[in-house]
Scaffold this active site. Structure first.
Site, PDB file in Angstrom:
ATOM      1  N   LEU A 174       0.815  -1.211   0.000  1.00 32.88           N
ATOM      2  CA  LEU A 174       0.000   0.000   0.000  1.00 32.88           C
ATOM      3  C   LEU A 174       0.856   1.271   0.000  1.00 32.88           C
ATOM      4  O   LEU A 174       1.684   1.471   0.894  1.00 32.88           O
ATOM      5  CB  LEU A 174      -0.911   0.000   1.234  1.00 32.88           C
ATOM      6  CG  LEU A 174      -1.839   1.211   1.361  1.00 32.88           C
ATOM      7  CD1 LEU A 174      -2.788   1.303   0.183  1.00 32.88           C
ATOM      8  CD2 LEU A 174      -2.589   1.175   2.668  1.00 32.88           C
ATOM      9  N   ASP A 175       0.646   2.121  -0.991  1.00 33.21           N
ATOM     10  CA  ASP A 175       1.293   3.438  -1.076  1.00 33.21           C
ATOM     11  C   ASP A 175       2.816   3.354  -1.089  1.00 33.21           C
ATOM     12  O   ASP A 175       3.496   4.324  -0.747  1.00 33.21           O
ATOM     13  CB  ASP A 175       0.844   4.347   0.079  1.00 33.21           C
ATOM     14  CG  ASP A 175      -0.660   4.598   0.053  1.00 33.21           C
ATOM     15  OD1 ASP A 175      -1.236   4.526  -1.050  1.00 33.21           O
ATOM     16  OD2 ASP A 175      -1.248   4.851   1.110  1.00 33.21           O
ATOM     17  N   ALA A 176       3.348   2.218  -1.485  1.00 39.83           N
ATOM     18  CA  ALA A 176       4.796   2.033  -1.428  1.00 39.83           C
ATOM     19  C   ALA A 176       5.422   1.833  -2.803  1.00 39.83           C
ATOM     20  O   ALA A 176       6.615   1.564  -2.914  1.00 39.83           O
ATOM     21  CB  ALA A 176       5.144   0.862  -0.516  1.00 39.83           C
TER      22      ALA A 176
END
Lengths: 284, 284, 284, 284
Positions: free
Chosen positions: C227-229
């Site tokens: 996530l969001d990485a």
């Protein structure tokens, strides 16, 4: 949340006791101040302030506030404006052929960023009629050339009156308003596609490219009789490089123009802009 | 130009009449307000304000102002600080091995950007002694390690007392102050070389490089017992690209650190920063 | 102006002669290079380059270029992609309830900022159907919840195949794609409304407000299973102050989200983004 | 890390095969390219490139490289410069009374940001002699007025020759160099304290204040015979508001001037700036 508010924008020669006098006027009539900001221009000897308070619980009826305040303000040689937050100003957007600022203003209006009504679109070209239709705004095509400018401006003024317009937003209108027009309707915000005072006049992106600048800008200002010389409300910039040709400058500039114009219009509509001389105080 | 001034920083539960009450206190005692700004945090129900007025012509002697104001402030449950512009605070700059922030702070002091005295430099390394000599500031080398931290912090506190220090500026000190130390001397501004809360802790530029960010930042904040979690005063950023390796990030970051720290220290010294909860109001 | 072009994006272990070998391949076949940029990541020992040349006058037919180039590229252990500028990729825009990024992408498409076709809009809500109608784009409402995620993702994948989608743009989709989905359709650009890695996950503006930051940001990145990485393509920021409550952060953030997402999508469509590890090279 | 390198800066009429020809020259002589970037100015029909390669393992001795390369370059009507990274250029810094850029340049030199030697400081005032002493740089006080300009410029040129200066950095020199001087010593970088072309000439901050701009800038450019009109290398800006009086503009401007000048000097010293016409390509 805060209910309807009243806002005073005041400028007057600096002297002792101004903050107290203005605040007392609100307080003694039962008002709750939710925003008070002031600025002293020591060079000009001027005190400039914005005061906003909640109308709920305020003892004076709206129609009396001005008269009552003037009893305090007149002896101080002050200029002042009184605004109510639930008065919805009417905007006319003037465009030419480019649509990016128009779309943006309409989208922001829908998103409730502007406490205003977009009542009218005027253009010297028919191109953006379809967008007006799409969003249900009246569109008037008033072609302008050197020979018909005076009579066409008369038509424009008539429309402004008919629609009871409070503010004109020149959203890439690309025409110069006559001195006469501006004196008759002075509430006009323009977006100029350069970092003024660099690149006054036509084709600022071409001028910027020729000069080889590393940054381009956009400027929102009130329109005065002097071309691109009115009081500046907002400016912003973006980096460019040798990679960017004129088309790139234009493309990058559009993003600037949209946000700079929008911020200026929003500040104006929130009664946060106080003009004095050729300068603005933009209260935050 | 304006002569010496007094400044009140006040926070209290929001209610009607606060602007008027505070302004009246100044006005009724003959003071001329030159800066008054306020902010209402509606979520917190707090009114926060900064008022600055000229002492010339003010009827109350300095030593009485606080007591007199408290008569108004106490019933309002307010917290307040009173500062005089001609009181020159004493700063201790704490450094490690890097010199850029130290040089910058000293240069700004010479350029009269800070109304303060740089009285003391403390370092856990001897490296920057020469700069201290060059500019005639006392330098104390107090090496810190895990085993001696408590006793060395005692020495540091002694020096702070001896030099009557008002503010510590951690100018790349690279050590964590103990909770005990911070509780004993809470006026500490730190520069953290990242855009907090991204990259808390050690080696933020390495962390930033690993994450592949396109922008790096710096953050100046008051130090609290929680690492890198204190109230933020100022932040700024600069673009980076794939071209920038870790050394480039460090180099670009130095320019950021210098201006961000300087702006925070200047705002603090101008009594423009009001802390509440873990937040700051920075009056402009 | 330049006619159709071919673009190679290449990454391979660094060694001598790479620029010459790749340039010779173009030149010996009669191609005129109009953009060539390279980057060496010394830490990773990788050479990364983008070469674009005019197809007019190039001796190899399109369908052979890949095979011919591979004869050079394979011995160098290189990864490469070949793109033609007149191939028009098909985009699916995924939205939830917020319309600002959707409007913006559609407007930019109309303004010819994107050399692509917006073929499909998918949403977990029916709200933006009207905008799709307005601009004549197919809209599929596929509600997602914890229980139906797997089957709904199957429907989504079916649509992507049916519409021959090349790129998904998550324009405030507000849902997490499953690991399985991402492995099946890896070309996904997301806009996250924070300056990553600060404020991963839900409600970044609320998190930013709580932390009291003085700057907010937005990040466009490729979506990965974490996530969001995923690899960051573009970031930008805007200053905020104590004046800005959460609604202000959201409003200011929208302007950021629009431009950051648009720049990332444009760079991707211009074949200017080369991903390696969790990093990107964005050739300018 | 990479050992000494050679860098070619080349501009020539655009044609097929340029990248290949230049790269082959390096490769066929055993060189490893570590940076190659090019730009085509289609409007001007010009190809502009920067190529840097490691000298270790390169088969041609340094003194022959130029001649050998010219055999390729001359038929292409190219202009080119050849630089070696371990040649340490000598800089003369010219100042007037303000010290911020001088301090900054010296600090950056100490921090190894500039691969150069600061050999000489020239000033029309004696004020900064002490800083020169502090850091051990020769300082020559050469007062300039209308009557003695020609003879004093002769003295300056003599000093430049004596110290074998490669680059003059006008670090707030506040004097106009004569056309004759510039033709004799054309490698001069100036920092102008405005966002050129806005506010050419004297007192740009005063001009900016009068105009009421919301952003101020600084511009680093090569000096030509036309005042403030030479090729721009770097620009940057900072926001200002009605709060900022002229002293504030000057203070904020100093921070800009320092970083903008430093970035320009660094780019020049890294042989990253290619001038053509009145424009620059700054390779990154």
């Amino acid at each position: 949340m805060t209910g309807p508010t009243a806002t005073l924008l005041i400028s007057c020669p600096d002297q002792k006791g101004l903050v107290a006098k203005f605040a007392n006027f609100i307080y003694s009539n039962g008002g709750n101040i939710i925003h008070a900001d002031q600025h002293t221009d020591f060079a000009a000897g001027l005190f400039l302030t914005r005061i906003e308070w909640q109308l709920e619980g305020f003892n004076l009826p709206r129609e009396i506030i001005g008269t009552a305040f003037n009893a305090i303000a007149a002896p101080l040689q002050s200029n002042w404006q009184l605004h109510f937050s639930d008065t919805v100003p009417k905007i006319a957007i003037w465009v030419s052929k480019q649509d990016h600022c128009l779309y943006d203003l309409i989208w922001r209006h829908k998103a409730k960023e502007f406490a205003a009504e977009i009542s009218l679109i005027i253009s010297n070209h028919p191109d953006l009629q379809e967008i007006a239709n799409q969003f249900g705004v009246d569109y008037h095509h008033i072609p302008i050339n050197k020979d018909n400018k005076i009579e066409q401006e008369a038509k424009q003024l008539e429309l402004l009156q008919k629609y009871q317009i409070d503010l004109i937003v020149l959203a890439k209108y690309m025409q110069i308003l006559s001195q006469d027009f501006v004196s008759k309707f002075p509430k006009v915000i323009n977006i100029h596609h350069s970092f003024l005072p660099a690149f006054v006049g036509a084709n600022p992106y071409h001028q910027a490219y020729q000069r080889g600048v590393k940054i381009i800008g956009a400027t929102a200002h009130y329109v005065t009789a002097d071309l691109d010389a009115g009081p500046i409300i907002e400016q912003d910039v973006v980096k460019v490089s040798h990679r960017d040709n004129i088309d790139d400058l234009i493309r990058k500039g559009k993003d600037l123009e949209r946000v700079v114009l929008a911020r200026a219009v929003r500040a104006h509509l929130k009664n946060r802009v106080l003009v004095y001389g050729n300068r603005t105080v933009v209260f935050e």
